[in-house]
Write an enzyme that holds these catalytic residues in place. Structure first.
Site, PDB file in Angstrom:
ATOM      1  CB  SER A  14      14.500   8.197 -39.006  1.00 13.20           C
ATOM      2  OG  SER A  14      13.783   8.612 -37.878  1.00 13.20           O
ATOM      3  CB  ILE A  89      19.365  26.134 -28.975  1.00 14.61           C
ATOM      4  CG1 ILE A  89      18.971  24.882 -29.758  1.00 14.61           C
ATOM      5  CG2 ILE A  89      19.608  27.298 -29.919  1.00 14.61           C
ATOM      6  CD1 ILE A  89      19.994  24.399 -30.772  1.00 14.61           C
ATOM      7  CG  ASN A 103      12.984  20.170 -30.145  1.00 10.07           C
ATOM      8  OD1 ASN A 103      13.757  19.448 -30.776  1.00 10.07           O
ATOM      9  ND2 ASN A 103      12.591  19.876 -28.910  1.00 10.07           N
ATOM     10  CG  HIS A 105       9.825  16.300 -26.339  1.00 17.55           C
ATOM     11  ND1 HIS A 105      11.115  16.228 -25.879  1.00 17.55           N
ATOM     12  CD2 HIS A 105       9.064  15.638 -25.440  1.00 17.55           C
ATOM     13  CE1 HIS A 105      11.136  15.549 -24.751  1.00 17.55           C
ATOM     14  NE2 HIS A 105       9.901  15.178 -24.453  1.00 17.55           N
ATOM     15  CG  ASP A 146      12.040  19.332 -23.988  1.00 12.27           C
ATOM     16  OD1 ASP A 146      12.439  19.442 -25.157  1.00 12.27           O
ATOM     17  OD2 ASP A 146      12.426  18.430 -23.224  1.00 12.27           O
ATOM     18  CD  GLU A 175       9.423  11.866 -33.505  1.00 19.02           C
ATOM     19  OE1 GLU A 175       9.573  12.441 -32.427  1.00 19.02           O
ATOM     20  OE2 GLU A 175      10.304  11.144 -34.003  1.00 19.02           O
TER      21      GLU A 175
HETATM   22  C1  GAR Z   1      12.960  11.542 -32.253  1.00 22.08           C
HETATM   23  O1  GAR Z   1      12.018  10.657 -31.730  1.00 22.08           O
HETATM   24  C2  GAR Z   1      12.818  12.914 -31.605  1.00 22.08           C
HETATM   25  O2  GAR Z   1      11.515  13.227 -31.245  1.00 22.08           O
HETATM   26  C3  GAR Z   1      13.692  12.754 -30.387  1.00 22.08           C
HETATM   27  O3  GAR Z   1      14.806  12.025 -30.825  1.00 22.08           O
HETATM   28  C4  GAR Z   1      14.383  11.125 -31.854  1.00 22.08           C
HETATM   29  C5  GAR Z   1      15.356  11.236 -33.017  1.00 22.08           C
HETATM   30  O4  GAR Z   1      15.098  10.241 -33.975  1.00 22.08           O
HETATM   31  N1  GAR Z   1      14.043  14.035 -29.831  1.00 22.08           N
HETATM   32  C6  GAR Z   1      14.170  14.256 -28.523  1.00 22.08           C
HETATM   33  O5  GAR Z   1      14.050  13.378 -27.691  1.00 22.08           O
HETATM   34  C7  GAR Z   1      14.471  15.703 -28.137  1.00 22.08           C
HETATM   35  N2  GAR Z   1      14.272  15.910 -26.727  1.00 22.08           N
HETATM   36  P1  GAR Z   1      15.769  10.309 -35.414  1.00 22.08           P
HETATM   37  O6  GAR Z   1      17.265  10.573 -35.205  1.00 22.08           O
HETATM   38  O7  GAR Z   1      15.516   8.970 -36.022  1.00 22.08           O
HETATM   39  O8  GAR Z   1      15.113  11.417 -36.182  1.00 22.08           O
END
Ligand code: GAR
Length: 190
Positions: A14, A89, A103, A105, A146, A175
């Protein structure tokens, strides 16, 4: 100058889609490719309608990333955006893109970061600890999970009635609102 962005994503995508949509309407940058470490990640399907090349790379390529580096060169990628990308990475990529890998988080780092802290696990831990606030952290990538320099944070309330799913929804809204704009700010001020 107009910048080329590669998105790495492992899941639903997303955030990847919001970033693609945002830059389609602008001249500051464009998303030129989307790479995943999961052959069945929904992100690969989700972005097809934007006619952006996607590619799955198996685990061995993320450990010895020559094939990935070659594709990044072909696409003349300036910045790599990790949008729900769950692998570490490799150092060689970090060295090739210093302060150019960003990134997101789904928590307020340094809390709730590190190995195993991704997606729903983060929200479960936040609720378990009875936090009253959570949020998002956008940061540069260094060799540790992180732990790169923080660029931006935004917060939201965690209510006693929140579940990991409802918190995930709030975090996704934050986000989607901030990530594309923060990326644009970074790439246009460098
Ligand atoms: C997001 O909430 C992002 O912050 C998290 O994965 C989700 C992906 O959502 N990332 C982590 O946890 C990284 N440590 P999406 O596939 O719908 O964008």
């Amino acid at each position: 100058m107009n910048k080329n962005i590669a998105i790495f994503a492992s899941g639903s995508g997303s955030n990847a889609e919001k970033i693609i949509q945002y830059f389609k309407a602008r001249e500051t940058a464009q998303v030129v490719c989307v790479f995943s470490n999961k052959s069945d990640a929904f992100v690969l399907e989700r972005v097809q309608k934007y006619n952006i090349p996607t590619q799955y790379f198996p685990l061995k390529d993320w450990k010895q990333p020559e094939p990935i580096i070659q594709r990044l060169r072909e696409f003349k990628v300036d910045y790599i955006i990790l949008a729900g990308f769950l692998l570490k990475i490799p150092q060689v990529l970090i060295d090739l893109y210093p302060n150019r890998i960003i990134n997101i988080h789904p928590a307020l780092l340094p809390k709730y970061g590190g190995k195993g802290m991704y997606g729903k696990h983060v929200h479960e831990a936040v609720i378990e600890a009875q936090e009253t606030e959570s949020g998002i952290t956008i940061h540069y990538i260094d060799e540790n999970y992180d732990e790169g320099t923080t660029i931006f944070q935004a917060t939201c309330k965690v209510l006693p009635t929140d579940t990991p799913d409802s918190l995930a929804e709030k975090i996704h809204l934050l986000e989607h609102e901030h990530f594309p704009k923060v990326i644009e700010q970074i790439i246009t001020t460098k």
